[in-house]
Structure formats: structure tokens, C-alpha cells
Design an enzyme around this catalytic site. Structure first.
Site, PDB file in Angstrom:
ATOM      1  N   GLY A  84       0.834  -1.205   0.000  1.00 57.60           N
ATOM      2  CA  GLY A  84       0.000   0.000   0.000  1.00 57.60           C
ATOM      3  C   GLY A  84       0.864   1.247   0.000  1.00 57.60           C
ATOM      4  N   SER A 139      -3.362   9.648   7.809  1.00 58.65           N
ATOM      5  CA  SER A 139      -2.630   8.762   6.903  1.00 58.65           C
ATOM      6  C   SER A 139      -1.356   9.408   6.394  1.00 58.65           C
ATOM      7  CB  SER A 139      -3.518   8.356   5.719  1.00 58.65           C
ATOM      8  OG  SER A 139      -2.725   7.708   4.738  1.00 58.65           O
ATOM      9  N   ARG A 186       1.396  -9.156   9.179  1.00 56.92           N
ATOM     10  CA  ARG A 186       1.395  -8.834  10.614  1.00 56.92           C
ATOM     11  C   ARG A 186       0.485  -9.777  11.408  1.00 56.92           C
ATOM     12  NH1 ARG A 186       4.842  -4.739  10.266  1.00 56.92           N
ATOM     13  NH2 ARG A 186       4.450  -3.052   8.795  1.00 56.92           N
ATOM     14  N   LYS A 225      -6.407  -2.269   6.186  1.00 53.99           N
ATOM     15  CA  LYS A 225      -4.972  -2.570   6.026  1.00 53.99           C
ATOM     16  C   LYS A 225      -4.829  -3.787   5.101  1.00 53.99           C
ATOM     17  CE  LYS A 225      -3.379   0.805   8.461  1.00 53.99           C
ATOM     18  NZ  LYS A 225      -2.633   1.869   7.774  1.00 53.99           N
ATOM     19  N   ARG A 228      -7.877  -6.083   9.965  1.00 53.90           N
ATOM     20  CA  ARG A 228      -7.100  -6.599  11.105  1.00 53.90           C
ATOM     21  C   ARG A 228      -7.923  -6.755  12.372  1.00 53.90           C
ATOM     22  NH1 ARG A 228      -1.329  -3.593   9.650  1.00 53.90           N
ATOM     23  NH2 ARG A 228      -0.701  -5.237   8.204  1.00 53.90           N
ATOM     24  N   ASP A 238       0.299   0.294  12.988  1.00 44.05           N
ATOM     25  CA  ASP A 238       0.698  -1.025  12.472  1.00 44.05           C
ATOM     26  C   ASP A 238       0.893  -2.059  13.589  1.00 44.05           C
ATOM     27  OD1 ASP A 238       0.642  -0.130   9.863  1.00 44.05           O
ATOM     28  OD2 ASP A 238       2.747   0.436   9.853  1.00 44.05           O
TER      29      ASP A 238
HETATM   30  C1  S3P Z   1       2.864   4.023   6.204  1.00 44.76           C
HETATM   31  C2  S3P Z   1       1.751   4.600   6.770  1.00 44.76           C
HETATM   32  C3  S3P Z   1       0.686   3.835   7.423  1.00 44.76           C
HETATM   33  C4  S3P Z   1       1.148   2.427   7.787  1.00 44.76           C
HETATM   34  C5  S3P Z   1       1.887   1.759   6.685  1.00 44.76           C
HETATM   35  C6  S3P Z   1       3.105   2.562   6.277  1.00 44.76           C
HETATM   36  C7  S3P Z   1       3.849   4.871   5.524  1.00 44.76           C
HETATM   37  O1  S3P Z   1      -0.406   3.721   6.536  1.00 44.76           O
HETATM   38  O2  S3P Z   1       0.028   1.655   8.160  1.00 44.76           O
HETATM   39  O3  S3P Z   1       2.318   0.464   7.079  1.00 44.76           O
HETATM   40  O4  S3P Z   1       4.957   4.403   5.240  1.00 44.76           O
HETATM   41  O5  S3P Z   1       3.526   6.039   5.259  1.00 44.76           O
HETATM   42  P1  S3P Z   1      -1.532   4.867   6.456  1.00 44.76           P
HETATM   43  O6  S3P Z   1      -0.890   6.089   5.999  1.00 44.76           O
HETATM   44  O7  S3P Z   1      -2.532   4.342   5.478  1.00 44.76           O
HETATM   45  O8  S3P Z   1      -2.076   4.969   7.842  1.00 44.76           O
END
Ligand code: S3P
Length: 445
Positions: free
Chosen positions: A98, A171, A395, A346, A350, A319
Site C-alpha cells: 500500500g 494517513s 502482521r 490494512k 485486522r 501497524d
Molecule cells: C505508512 C503509513 C501507514 C502504515 C503503513 C506505512 C507509511 O499507513 O500503516 O504500514 O509508510 O507512510 P496509512 O498512511 O494508510 O495509515
């Protein structure tokens, strides 16, 4: 029907050892992307050799960036400059990541070539509207499948404009996508967050020489500057360390040292939560490494008690909830999690995945729309032998393997291959410090 990796995890000995975890995933993605569009050659040490970050490296190579891997955990990136990326006729495959997809979406929204971002089954279910919406306001043109899901087709566009953007969800990925697009936009791009999230994009942009003003909850920059190559050292990933931390907390007799872990305070909400539950965790030798705060974490077993997790720290441990659920399952009394609806989008849902798995292992978990109440078994509690499903979520797989360290009998954990996305070598490391986790090839139906 596909052959998938299953694990058998069971109670090991007390956990003891002096360990390191792989490099931080968030920092590794950002380091690659910024080095790719910087001028000159950047060296990245401590790079996460995970499938997620390798997918990002492969995409940048497809876009014309030369990236060498002289050794494990090292990358040499020959930056092509802000306008040096080249289009690719092939689709850009982000795999399970993601972070890769959302950040690249920002980076690619203002290029003079079109491209298509795709992902695996899990990523193809995840919401991308949250990045498409602000990038569209900046002038980008991005087409998605139904419900704003991947694949994403990004049109060529050389005319982005800065926006003033209030993030509707906490986010760091959305914030980073907007800031990356802002590098290519006319005028000023501003982002405001009611709940501050990890600030690696902001601090790394500054380190690469881009003028940016930021403080918790706010960042702004202008387009049209340049990035200068930089040598980066990536600290150990706190989110990977989290599983070892919780394992040491819940297994009697444990005493573990995890070296050089990133302790950026936007990442370490789990430490606050575990300490409130009675955990014995000491940050030894705090120092800076490549601009980031790191420490060696000394964790000894302690009897835990349930808490209400303060909603204010949810973003700082977003996370870490799978690991927290396991600590809560073995704490005395209930632990209440609220304000964490993001967990449902996620790599898997989760909340549902942990509730179902822990229930099979003998723990009562009441799900709520934005959290759960986990009814801990207490210091003498033992989980029961069960079959649980990680739902292809790295995870969840690691959380259940940790939980099994307090089980009578075995936990058979299905669909664990994706652990390689964030924590290659987890099983060997876990076994080396006293856990018991074995791989069993199995065919899921
Ligand atoms: C991340 C932000 C988080 C996190 C992901 C990594 C990042 O996601 O859950 O594992 O590297 O910016 P969100 O921005 O969707 O909360």
C-alpha cells in the site's frame, strides 16, 4: 488453488538474545523514491530486503533509474533528477505494498507519461480514493476500478497545482502522496492533519535539500526545486521489533535486547501502551542514526494488565495492533481499543482477523466497528491449540506466531508467505531467540 505457506508455532523456551531487525519499511520506500528523482548518486544502507520495498525498486528501474544492490541491505541509486523518469509500456506492479502504491501515485501524478499501477489480491481490495481525491484536486487525472480500487491508470500531466489539504483520515501515505505531487506542482502545497502521522517524508525531503516547512500536523512546500543525492542509513523497523517486544513481554523468563530500532515518536505508541499495561521495556543508548532517533530496546517479561488504549496514540501505533491484541489476550482483564477503524482497510481487516484468530485460540474478543474489547486470560492464562488464518496479512501471521508462545499445544497458521513483504528472516530470527515457529508447505483450498 495455490500452494501457500503455513506455519506451525508452539511454545518455545524463555526468549533470550541480542538481535537486530530488518530495516524500516516506510523509510526504505521513501529513500528509494527520493534518491531516484534526486541529482547524483545516493547510497542507502540498512535497506529493507522485503518484497514490498523490492517491488518499489523494480518499478523505479522500469522508469529508467539505475539501482545497484552491491550487498544485502545496500542500494546505490543513480538519481535521474526531478524530470528524468521515463515511461514504461509495462504495468507497474506494487505487489502487496500500500505504501508503494500510494506514494508512487503522488510521485507519478505529475509526469509527462502515463502509467498503470497494479497490485496483488490484497492490494487490489484497498481504497485508493483517499489519494485520488486530493491528487485530482491538484489537476491529476487518475482512473481506478470500482470503489476507487487498483489498478490505477494515471494520465500524463505536466500542469499540477498546489492545494491546501486537510486530511480526512490520519494517513502518512496520503500526506506523502500529496507532498510528492507538490514537488511537481505550481505554487504551494499544504497539508494539515488533525492527528499527526509519521513524518519521514517531510524530514527526508529536507535532508535531500528541498525547502519544506513542517511541524507535527502541518507541512508545506513549493514545487520546482531540486533534490540533491544523499547517503541514508535506515534504522531497524519498530513495527518488526514490535512482535519480538510483545513475545518477550508475554513469555516468562524472557530478557531480550533488540538493537538499533527506530523510535520516532510517531511510531512508538505501542511502547506507551505496553508500559501502561505493566511492561518492562528500557530504551538503552538512545542516539541519532541517519537523522532518525534510534535506541536498543531491552525487554524483560512482566505480568501485564488490560488498559483502555488512548485514542490519541492510535495513529502512533497503527501497524502495531496485531501485536497489541496478543499482549492484551494474555493480560489480566479487558483491553479496550477505539478509534482504530483504519485497521479494517490494512493488508486485511485486522480487527476481524485478530478477533477470529484469538477466538479460535480461546480468547474472547468483542469486535466494535472501530476497535475491539479483548478479554485477557491473565498471567497464568494459556491459549489453546487451534488452526488460525493470517488472511495473507504479514502482521497477522507474526502476531499469531507470538501468541502461540503461550499456547498449550500448537497453532497452525495459514497463509504466511507475505511475512517476506516486511520481515524477511522472521522465522529464523524468532527461532534463534527461543520461539518455536516452523514452516509447513500446505495447499489451502
Ligand atoms: C505508512 C503509513 C501507514 C502504515 C503503513 C506505512 C507509511 O499507513 O500503516 O504500514 O509508510 O507512510 P496509512 O498512511 O494508510 O495509515
Amino acid at each position: 488453488m495455490s500452494a501457500r505457506i503455513a506455519w506451525i508455532a508452539a511454545r518455545g523456551g524463555p526468549l533470550r538474545g541480542d538481535l537486530r531487525v530488518p530495516g524500516d519499511k516506510s523509510i526504505s520506500h521513501r529513500a528509494l523514491m527520493l534518491a531516484a528523482i534526486a541529482e547524483g548518486t545516493s547510497r542507502i544502507g540498512g535497506f529493507l530486503e522485503g518484497e514490498d520495498t523490492r517491488a518499489t525498486a523494480a518499478i523505479l528501474r522500469q522508469l529508467g533509474v539505475r539501482i545497484e544492490a552491491p550487498a544485502d541491505g545496500e542500494r546505490v541509486v543513480h538519481g535521474v533528477g526531478l524530470h528524468g523518469l521515463r515511461g514504461s509500456a509495462d504495468r507497474l506492479d506494487c505487489g502487496n505494498a500500500g505504501t508503494g502504491m500510494r506514494l508512487l501515485c503522488g510521485l507519478l501524478a505529475g509526469q509527462d507519461f502515463a502509467c498503470e499501477l497494479v497490485g496483488d489480491e490484497s492490494l487490489s481490495r484497498r481504497p485508493m480514493g483517499r489519494v485520488i481525491e486530493p491528487l485530482t484536486r491538484m489537476g491529476a487525472s487518475i482512473a481506478a476500478a470500482d470503489g476507487g480500487r487498483p489498478p490505477l491508470r494515471i494520465a500524463a500531466n505536466k500542469a499540477l497545482r498546489g492545494i491546501d489539504y486537510e486530511l480526512p483520515v490520519a494517513s502518512a501515505q496520503v500526506k506523502s502522496a500529496v507532498l510528492f505531487a507538490g514537488l511537481y506542482a505550481q505554487g504551494t502545497t499544504r497539508v494539515h492533519e488533525s492527528q499527526p502521522t509519521r513524518d519521514y517524508t517531510e524530514s527526508m525531503l529536507a535532508a535531500f535539500g528541498w525547502p519544506i516547512r513542517f511541524r507535527p500536523g502541518h507541512a508545506e512546500l513549493e514545487g520546482g526545486h531540486r533534490l540533491r543525492a544523499l547517503d541514508i542509513v535506515v534504522p531497524g523497523d519498530f513495527s518488526s521489533a514490535a512482535f519480538l517486544i510483545v513475545a518477550a513481554c508475554i513469555v516468562p523468563g524472557s530478557d531480550v535486547l533488540i538493537r538499533e530500532v527506530g523510535i520516532n515518536r510517531r511510531r512508538t505508541g505501542l511502547l506507551a501502551a505496553l508500559r501502561a499495561m505493566g511492561a518492562d521495556i528500557v530504551e538503552e543508548n538512545p542516539r541519532r542514526l541517519g537523522g532518525e532517533a534510534v535506541a536498543d530496546l531491552r525487554v524483560r517479561h512482566a505480568d501485564l494488565h488490560g488498559i483502555e488504549v488512548p485514542p490519541a496514540i492510535v495513529a502512533d501505533m497503527i501497524d502495531e495492533f496485531p501485536a497489541l491484541f496478543v499482549a492484551a489476550a494474555l493480560a489480566e482483564g479487558p483491553t479496550v481499543v477505539r478509534g482504530a477503524a483504519e485497521l479494517r482497510v490494512k493488508e486485511s481487516d485486522r480487527i476481524a482477523g485478530m478477533a477470529t484468530g484469538l477466538h479460535a485460540l480461546g480468547v474472547r474478543v468483542d469486535e466494535t466497528p472501530d476497535g475491539a474489547i479483548i478479554h485477557g486470560l491473565g498471567a497464568a492464562g494459556r491459549l489453546r491449540s487451534a488452526q488460525v488464518d493470517s488472511r495473507g496479512d504479514h502482521r497477522l501471521a507474526m502476531a499469531f506466531a507470538v501468541a502461540a508462545q503461550r499456547a498449550d499445544g500448537q497453532a497452525r497458521i495459514a497463509d504466511c508467505a507475505n511475512v517476506a513483504t516486511s520481515f524477511p528472516g522472521f522465522m529464523a530470527l524468532a527461532n534463534s531467540f527461543g520461539m518455536s515457529v516452523q514452516a509447513h508447505p500446505a495447499t489451502d483450498s
